[in-house]
Structures are given as structure tokens and as C-alpha cells.
Write a protein that holds these residues in place. Structure first.
Motif, mmCIF file in Angstrom:
data_model
loop_
_atom_site.group_PDB
_atom_site.id
_atom_site.type_symbol
_atom_site.label_atom_id
_atom_site.label_comp_id
_atom_site.label_asym_id
_atom_site.label_seq_id
_atom_site.Cartn_x
_atom_site.Cartn_y
_atom_site.Cartn_z
ATOM 1 N N ALA A 441 26.701 102.326 -1.505
ATOM 2 C CA ALA A 441 27.549 103.514 -1.689
ATOM 3 C C ALA A 441 26.744 104.782 -1.890
ATOM 4 C CB ALA A 441 28.458 103.297 -2.899
ATOM 5 N N ASP A 442 27.337 105.906 -1.445
ATOM 6 C CA ASP A 442 26.745 107.221 -1.716
ATOM 7 C C ASP A 442 27.409 107.848 -2.930
ATOM 8 O OD1 ASP A 442 25.032 107.321 0.642
ATOM 9 O OD2 ASP A 442 26.947 107.263 1.722
ATOM 10 N N PHE A 443 28.556 107.296 -3.329
ATOM 11 C CA PHE A 443 29.217 107.753 -4.562
ATOM 12 C C PHE A 443 30.223 106.704 -5.004
ATOM 13 C CE2 PHE A 443 31.855 109.242 -1.099
ATOM 14 C CZ PHE A 443 33.160 109.125 -1.553
ATOM 15 N N PHE A 444 30.582 106.786 -6.286
ATOM 16 C CA PHE A 444 31.642 105.919 -6.825
ATOM 17 C C PHE A 444 32.831 106.792 -7.193
ATOM 18 C CE2 PHE A 444 28.541 102.593 -8.774
ATOM 19 C CZ PHE A 444 28.582 101.848 -7.601
ATOM 20 N N SER A 445 34.007 106.237 -7.057
ATOM 21 C CA SER A 445 35.194 106.929 -7.531
ATOM 22 C C SER A 445 35.940 105.923 -8.407
ATOM 23 C CB SER A 445 36.048 107.360 -6.333
ATOM 24 O OG SER A 445 37.016 108.252 -6.768
ATOM 25 N N ILE A 446 36.092 106.264 -9.682
ATOM 26 C CA ILE A 446 36.712 105.295 -10.598
ATOM 27 C C ILE A 446 38.223 105.493 -10.613
ATOM 28 C CG2 ILE A 446 36.765 104.391 -12.955
ATOM 29 C CD1 ILE A 446 33.973 105.418 -13.380
ATOM 30 N N GLY A 447 38.935 104.429 -10.325
ATOM 31 C CA GLY A 447 40.405 104.483 -10.320
ATOM 32 C C GLY A 447 40.917 103.792 -11.577
ATOM 33 N N THR A 448 41.111 104.575 -12.619
ATOM 34 C CA THR A 448 41.507 103.951 -13.898
ATOM 35 C C THR A 448 42.935 103.418 -13.871
ATOM 36 O OG1 THR A 448 41.888 106.203 -14.629
ATOM 37 C CG2 THR A 448 39.931 105.091 -15.496
ATOM 38 N N ASN A 449 43.761 103.906 -12.939
ATOM 39 C CA ASN A 449 45.145 103.410 -12.894
ATOM 40 C C ASN A 449 45.145 101.905 -12.633
ATOM 41 O OD1 ASN A 449 45.660 106.115 -12.941
ATOM 42 N ND2 ASN A 449 46.250 106.268 -10.786
ATOM 43 N N ASP A 450 44.377 101.499 -11.624
ATOM 44 C CA ASP A 450 44.308 100.076 -11.319
ATOM 45 C C ASP A 450 43.350 99.351 -12.248
ATOM 46 O OD1 ASP A 450 46.117 99.371 -9.245
ATOM 47 O OD2 ASP A 450 44.985 100.696 -7.927
ATOM 48 N N LEU A 451 42.241 100.010 -12.589
ATOM 49 C CA LEU A 451 41.265 99.330 -13.449
ATOM 50 C C LEU A 451 41.959 98.879 -14.743
ATOM 51 C CD1 LEU A 451 38.308 98.514 -13.645
ATOM 52 C CD2 LEU A 451 37.820 100.689 -14.764
ATOM 53 N N ALA A 452 42.757 99.752 -15.340
ATOM 54 C CA ALA A 452 43.434 99.381 -16.595
ATOM 55 C C ALA A 452 44.417 98.235 -16.338
ATOM 56 C CB ALA A 452 44.161 100.588 -17.169
ATOM 57 N N GLN A 453 45.128 98.317 -15.202
ATOM 58 C CA GLN A 453 46.101 97.255 -14.898
ATOM 59 C C GLN A 453 45.420 95.886 -14.786
ATOM 60 O OE1 GLN A 453 49.291 96.983 -11.865
ATOM 61 N NE2 GLN A 453 47.699 97.066 -10.315
ATOM 62 N N TYR A 454 44.248 95.864 -14.116
ATOM 63 C CA TYR A 454 43.594 94.576 -13.896
ATOM 64 C C TYR A 454 42.791 94.105 -15.113
ATOM 65 C CZ TYR A 454 45.043 95.257 -9.055
ATOM 66 O OH TYR A 454 45.787 95.444 -7.930
ATOM 67 N N VAL A 455 42.223 95.055 -15.848
ATOM 68 C CA VAL A 455 41.442 94.634 -17.027
ATOM 69 C C VAL A 455 42.380 94.132 -18.127
ATOM 70 C CG1 VAL A 455 39.988 95.458 -18.920
ATOM 71 C CG2 VAL A 455 39.478 96.156 -16.599
ATOM 72 N N LEU A 456 43.494 94.833 -18.306
ATOM 73 C CA LEU A 456 44.370 94.496 -19.428
ATOM 74 C C LEU A 456 45.501 93.538 -19.042
ATOM 75 C CD1 LEU A 456 44.616 98.115 -20.872
ATOM 76 C CD2 LEU A 456 43.100 96.290 -21.619
ATOM 77 N N ALA A 457 45.543 93.137 -17.777
ATOM 78 C CA ALA A 457 46.606 92.241 -17.298
ATOM 79 C C ALA A 457 47.982 92.841 -17.555
ATOM 80 C CB ALA A 457 46.486 90.857 -17.931
ATOM 81 N N VAL A 458 48.130 94.122 -17.222
ATOM 82 C CA VAL A 458 49.401 94.816 -17.421
ATOM 83 C C VAL A 458 49.811 95.460 -16.102
ATOM 84 C CG1 VAL A 458 50.610 96.640 -18.666
ATOM 85 C CG2 VAL A 458 48.780 95.417 -19.788
ATOM 86 N N ASP A 459 50.926 95.008 -15.526
ATOM 87 C CA ASP A 459 51.454 95.612 -14.303
ATOM 88 C C ASP A 459 51.698 97.098 -14.569
ATOM 89 O OD1 ASP A 459 53.060 96.538 -12.262
ATOM 90 O OD2 ASP A 459 54.318 94.750 -12.177
#
Ligand code: PEP
Ligand code: MG
Length: 537
Positions: A441-459
Motif C-alpha cells: 500500500a501507498d496509504f492506509f484508510s481506517i474505516g472505524t464504522n466497520d472496524l468497530a462492528q467486526y471487533v466488537l461483534a456488533v451489527d
């Protein structure tokens, strides 16, 4: 006056009448008729009216979302007038002596089954179009008003809205949105925010509210049904004040956002369609940090072709005059379905065929989009971003596909500029292996909307568990910190484009973590800049 408490989506208020958006739930009964000619005339009047409504919708939609996206309504108008469909309806009325409503229902069922049994996914998806047209004709015949098309502006109430539902509405007519399902992180809510529509969710919708006056208080997350006159006056005053504060705000769009110690934090815009480009430029966005291309796919009645996509991306890249425009490949699936793409029903769609997985399964769609992006890149400063990445294997596949696409273009004599490649860090796996992914990658873009959903197991759409959705959870902060540190080691920038980036209370903490770019909806850019300027770092 009754007060219902729900969840805040956007902070504004709205005062107006409620319109309930419902799926048609009236079962049509086979009523016998004697005057079949009169029944055929009723059917033909209904067809004329449906075609008129659809053509008006097409005009309205072309003003809001562009001519090419409005084509679906013209196609529906043509389908409503289809001669084969007419023949079936007329035969059913004359031979079976049944009412026009039931004849339309029967013909509709026949054509829907016919399309749904076809092999070609494109034709299979046409079944949904026939269903929409059949519903419209039956509503007209039954004398019902089509939901969502009243003549006055209204507060739209629905159990659940998809971004597609929202895009079909006339923006200038929607005062506010109340839904039962959906949270601040649902895609429809994100779209409502960027359309600046007051919205709340978590309110059980009662169909009897249709036509009742209501106040939607986004700041408190409440719906006041049948308010008394004093309360209405109070809210109209609040509305006027909000509008004034908006106009009085000092225009700081030309100045970069620096923290108190002079650190420049790049603020870019998240956009979904062409109409937001102007707003992004006017707000002084330093480019587009996230172009959600799936909205173009959702607005069209079919997969947008290479030329259509190319024009859209080229216009975005040119409009930003040399500022970076990050074009994310299509993120379809979960709560962003494509009605015309055959997608098998999944038990857990957020964990299913979504985004890059769907692109791998539909190479024609993926290659077409990449060709359009590479071609548009010649007109400015474009970057490509891949969503829902979980492994190095996927990145290797992407690199191979990129190579083939570039070769296809080169063989046609089309110049292919080098463009930066970004990876969305929105799955726990991607954050945890961000050291390895940084190689691709030349850059990262953090998508916290999905990251939180998948880390916390919350739809992210499920109101009943929204109390567990905490983007400030330590587990997420650790993953953000790990991602930033791995990006630093590789010397690549990290942008945060999830909704967390738009929370002024988060700004200081994100900058402290090392995030150097934030990307938010155009309407929130000014607030985020102010928060950056107030930051001591
Ligand atoms: C995210 O997941 O944070 C993101 C920006 O992508 P989307 O909201 O479109 O899924
Ligand atoms: Mg996402």
C-alpha cells in the motif's frame, strides 16, 4: 402530544407531517366483474398514470442525482406500458372476468417468475423491476397514494431505509427521517448526514401516524407526535436559529487546519455522488478522502458501464484541481445490496459476499471499474482504495488484476499513469497484519464504522445492540495505534474516514494517536477544522 425516545443520527430538527413508507401489504382479492370493458379501461388509465408518475420521478431524479442515474424510472415507465404485459392483463380480465387489480397481480407474478428463472443474472434481477411496477399499478387501481410522493414536504417514517431507498426520494421534499432500524453508523444514516437531513432511529413506527404532524428533534433523539402549538412555535424558532448560525459562520474554507502547535491535519471529504463535489470544494476540502463508488452502482438500474464510470471519476478528479481524490472500489453487499446483481440471500451478510469479495466473484465488473479509474487518473490526482481487505492473498490477487487492467489499456494505446494504492483498514485482520499489508500500500484508510462492528461483534445497523457499539473501546484504540505505528515504519500516511473522524470530541485523541488525515462528510468539514484548531498538540 406524545413523546417517543430514540437515537440521535443528526443533530438538526424538523417540523412537519409524517409519511409512512411501507411495503405493499394489502393482498389483492379476485373480485368478479361483469363489465370487463370498463375494467380494461381502468387498467389502461392506471398504466397512463403510472407512466406519468414515473416520468415525473425521472425528471426529479435527474435534477437530484444526474440524468444517467434517473434512467431507471424511464425504463420502469416503458415496462409499465409493455404490450406483452398488457396482453396478459386483458386476457385475464376478459376470460376470467376478474377485477383489474387481480389481473395485474397475476400477470406480475407470471413475469416475475419468468425473469427469476432465467440464467443470466441481469435478467434475473429484472424480476424486482416487475415487482415495483406491479405494486405501483395496483396501488393506483386501489386508489392509494404512492408512499414517498406526497405533494408537500414531509417527515419520512419507515421501519428501515436502505441508501437506495433514500436516493429515490426527492431531497427537497424530505424534512426529516425517522426509522425503527438503523444506527448512526448505518449507510443510510451516513447518507442522511451528508444530505443534511435531520434523522433519528430506534422509534417503533406506527402506521397510524401517517399524515400526523410531528417534531423530530435530532439533538435529543426524540419524536414529538401531535405537538401543541407552543411546542411547534418553539421548534420553529430553534430551526430559524440553526439556519442563522449556519449563515453567520465565518468562512474559513481557504485556510488549512493547523493545531495550536502548527501541525497541519489534512481534512478531506467523504462523498457518494457528483452533487456533493461542489459542497466539498465549497467547504475547502483538501481533496476527496473517500469516494464511495457504490452509490453510482445503486442509483443506476444496471451495472454502470466503463464510459459512465469514467465520466463520473474524471469529473471528480478534475473538479478537485490537483487535490487527491481517493476512489474506493465498489463496496456492495450487507446493507448496500444491488437489486440487479444476483446476490444469494445470506444469513450473515456483513460477514458474507461484500466489497472486494464480490469484485473477485464478478471480474467483469471489477475490471471495468479499474479501467475507468485508471483512465480518469490522467485528469488529476487520483488514488485507488480497496475495501474489506483481510489478507495478503487478496492484495496479491489485486496486484495481478491491476497489472492485467493496465496491460489492457496500454494495448489500446491509452496512457496509464501510476496511481497510489490504498488499503481500507476496517477488519481486525487488516489492522493486526498492517505491517505486512503496508508492503502492498501507498496509504492506509481506517474505516472505524466497520472496524468497530467486526471487533466488537456488533451489527452496525442493529439498534438493539447499539449500546455495545463503542468506537472508543480499548480494543479499537489498540488497533488504531498498531496501524498508525506500522504505517509510520513504512513511511505511508494514514487517513481516518469512518464516522469517528467527524466527532469533534475525537479529533484531539486521533491526532495524538498519529492520524494525519481526516475525511468527513462535506457538511462537517468546518466543525472538524475548528476542532483541529482548538487542539493543543
Ligand atoms: C468504514 O467502514 O468506516 C467506512 C468508511 O466505510 P463504509 O462506512 O462505507 O463501510
Ligand atoms: Mg466500511
Amino acid at each position: 402530544m406524545e413523546i417517543y425516545r430514540g437515537n440521535k443520527i443528526t443533530a438538526q430538527t424538523a417540523v412537519g407531517e409524517i409519511r409512512i413508507k411501507t411495503a405493499r401489504d394489502v393482498r389483492v382479492q379476485p373480485v368478479s366483474v361483469t363489465d370487463t370493458d370498463a375494467e380494461i379501461r381502468r387498467y389502461e388509465d392506471a398504466v397512463r398514470q403510472a407512466a406519468r408518475e414515473l416520468r415525473a420521478l425521472s425528471e426529479q431524479a435527474s435534477r437530484n442525482i444526474g440524468t444517467w442515474n434517473a434512467k431507471i424510472f424511464d425504463v420502469h415507465a416503458m415496462m409499465a406500458e409493455d404490450v406483452d404485459f398488457r396482453r396478459e392483463v386483458v386476457t385475464a380480465i376478459t376470460e376470467r372476468k376478474i377485477c383489474a387489480e387481480y389481473a395485474v397481480e397475476l400477470a406480475g407474478r407470471h413475469f416475475i417468475t419468468m425473469f427469476e428463472e432465467m440464467e443470466d443474472p441481469y435478467f434475473r434481477a429484472r424480476g424486482q423491476d416487475v415487482r415495483d411496477i406491479t405494486d405501483r399499478l395496483i396501488r393506483i387501481l386501489m386508489g392509494e397514494k404512492i408512499a414517498g410522493e406526497p405533494d408537500r414536504p414531509y417527515i419520512l417514517a419507515a421501519t428501515e431505509l436502505t441508501p437506495g431507498d433514500l436516493m429515490q426520494q426527492d431531497r427537497s421534499r424530505i424534512l426529516g427521517i425517522v426509522t425503527e432500524q438503523g444506527t448512526v453508523y448505518s449507510h443510510a444514516s451516513i447518507l442522511a448526514k451528508s444530505m443534511r437531513i435531520p434523522a433519528i432511529s430506534g422509534i417503533r413506527i406506527n402506521p397510524d401516524w401517517d399524515g400526523h404532524r410531528a417534531i423530530l428533534d435530532g439533538a435529543r433523539g426524540t419524536l414529538i407526535l401531535d405537538p401543541d402549538i407552543e411546542t411547534v412555535k418553539e421548534y420553529l424558532r430553534i430551526n430559524a436559529e440553526q439556519a442563522e448560525t449556519q449563515t453567520d459562520r465565518k468562512d474559513d474554507s481557504a485556510e488549512p487546519a493547523l493545531t495550536k502547535s502548527g501541525k497541519h491535519i489534512v481534512v478531506r471529504a467523504n462523498i457518494g455522488d457528483a452533487s456533493e463535489l461542489e459542497a466539498a470544494a465549497a467547504a475547502g476540502a483538501e481533496g476527496i478522502g473517500l469516494l464511495r463508488t457504490e452509490y453510482l452502482f445503486m442509483e443506476s438500474g444496471q451495472l454502470p458501464g466503463e464510459e459512465e464510470q469514467f465520466r463520473f471519476y474524471r469529473d471528480a478528479v478534475s473538479a478537485m484541481k490537483g487535490q487527491k481524490v481517493v476512489i474506493r472500489t465498489v463496496d456492495i453487499g450487507a446493507d448496500k445490496p444491488l437489486p440487479y446483481l444476483a446476490m444469494p440471500k445470506e444469513e450473515n451478510p456483513a460477514l458474507g459476499k461484500r466489497a472486494i469479495r464480490l469484485c473477485f466473484d464478478n471480474p467483469e465488473m471489477f475490471y471495468t471499474q479499474l479501467r475507468a479509474i485508471y483512465r480518469a487518473a490522467a485528469y488529476g490526482n487520483a488514488a485507488v482504495l480497496y475495501p474489506m481487505i483481510t489478507s495478503e492473498r487478496e492484495m496479491k490477487e489485486i496486484l495481478k488484476i491491476e497489472g492485467e487492467v493496465r496491460e489492457q489499456l496500454r494495448s489500446k494505446g491509452i496512457p496509464v499513469p501510476e496511481i497510489p494504492r490504498g488499503i481500507m483498514i476496517e477488519t481486525p485482520a487488516a489492522a493486526l497484519i498492517s505491517d505486512r499489508l503496508s508492503e502492498y500500500a501507498d496509504f492506509f484508510s481506517i474505516g472505524t464504522n466497520d472496524l468497530a462492528q467486526y471487533v466488537l461483534a456488533v451489527d452496525r445497523r442493529n439498534v438493539s445492540v447499539s449500546g455495545y457499539y463503542d468506537p472508543w473501546h480499548d480494543a479499537i484504540l489498540r488497533l488504531l495505534s498498531l496501524t498508525v505505528s506500522n504505517a509510520r515504519k513504512k513511511g505511508i500516511p494514514v487517513c481516518l474516514c469512518g464516522e469517528l473522524a467527524a466527532d469533534p470530541e475525537a479529533t484531539g485523541k486521533l491526532i495524538a494517536l498519529g492520524v494525519s488525515e481526516l475525511s468527513v462528510s462535506p457538511s462537517l468539514i468546518s466543525d472538524v477544522r475548528q476542532a483541529i484548531r482548538a487542539c493543543d498538540l
